[in-house]
Scaffold this active site. Sequence first.
Site, mmCIF file in Angstrom:
data_model
loop_
_atom_site.group_PDB
_atom_site.id
_atom_site.type_symbol
_atom_site.label_atom_id
_atom_site.label_comp_id
_atom_site.label_asym_id
_atom_site.label_seq_id
_atom_site.Cartn_x
_atom_site.Cartn_y
_atom_site.Cartn_z
ATOM 1 C CE LYS A 1 12.920 -30.918 32.191
ATOM 2 N NZ LYS A 1 14.197 -31.243 32.016
ATOM 3 N N PRO B 1 15.342 -23.460 29.254
ATOM 4 C CG PRO B 1 16.919 -23.072 27.589
ATOM 5 C CD PRO B 1 16.776 -22.937 29.043
#
Length: 358
Positions: free
Chosen positions: A78, A114
Amino acid sequence: MENVLRDWGGEFALTAYDEPSGAYMFIAIHSTRLGPGAGGTRMKTYATPADGLLDAMRLAEAMTLKMAVAGLPMGGGKSVIAVPGDLDPETRRRLLLRHAHNVHMLGGNYRTGPDMNTNSADMDTLNEVTPFAFGRSVDNGGSGSSAPDTAVGCFHGIVASVAHAYGDPDLTGKRVLVQGAGAVGAPLAEMLVKAGAHVIVSDVTLERVEALYDTLGVEVVAPATDIETECDVFAPCATGGVLTPETIPRLRCRVVAGAANNALSDPSDADLLREAGILYAPDFVINGGGAIHLIGYEALGWSQEQVERGLTGIGETLTEIYQAADAAGVSTETAAERLAYARLEAAPPKPGAPALRH
Ligand code: PPY
């Protein structure tokens, strides 16, 4: 900082400071055991830079578990761009390009997409520098927003959870509170209304709930009191950390099943939910629809039918987890983590990579 790093069993985290904007940039790769670390890029303002790094690391760990239970050949990662406040469009674009440069330096061992406050247009921007961004716009060769499929997966998860809790999958008349009417919460609310549920919505942004009130006729509650609203299913679809030792005693629902990442403030909160008689759908299982969409279409070349099959599988996986949790007398979170780690440990370790810690 030392505590954050010591408590985390991941591979590594990269850090950078962007002098012109004052933003801190983090990429955390938790595990590459099943494939390249994959997970979205989140843009957010944090109290301290360390909070941003911690968020990236925790979210990366959740991605490892998410990919493993979804059966996707990817690891967990992440990114967080911890911004000092609202950015002008030029600064925002420059930061995205710099992030793309950082991603590109990892040579494909981290692939982004996204996440909160980034969208397909931002992935198009990253793609000017690196091919390692999923979720570009359809016009630009990508699979577009994964949010609608995240909602579909979450819907299947709610049906499976209701079936387990009530012995009947029928949502007719069930009161479902959707917390957050954003890119996932809004389409989820629509599916729930179509399935006959009584949908209640809350959002910190008034216009979002007004839009759903006008189009779907949902009930609206204030965000300050949503958590204690009487309902059958509470579906957190906004920020993480909404389930804490303070909020769990205030819940008046039978099921918690929503798409927010890291809904629990700590994995041990799952035990509190279990003791309160609330069935909890582990977030990294029920919110896997976005990953299934992005990886399915863009890495595995799946057809729409194959992606839909994957999304339906979220409900089936949850049913298995609920049965395993009941049989072992453990929380659903523990049962889901066991399933994930069994899949991770079945894959050969990468030479030199740290042992999995759980
Ligand atoms: C998430 O599901 O939270 C994601 O971050 C989705 C994702 C999956 C794979 C690559 C990029 C983003």
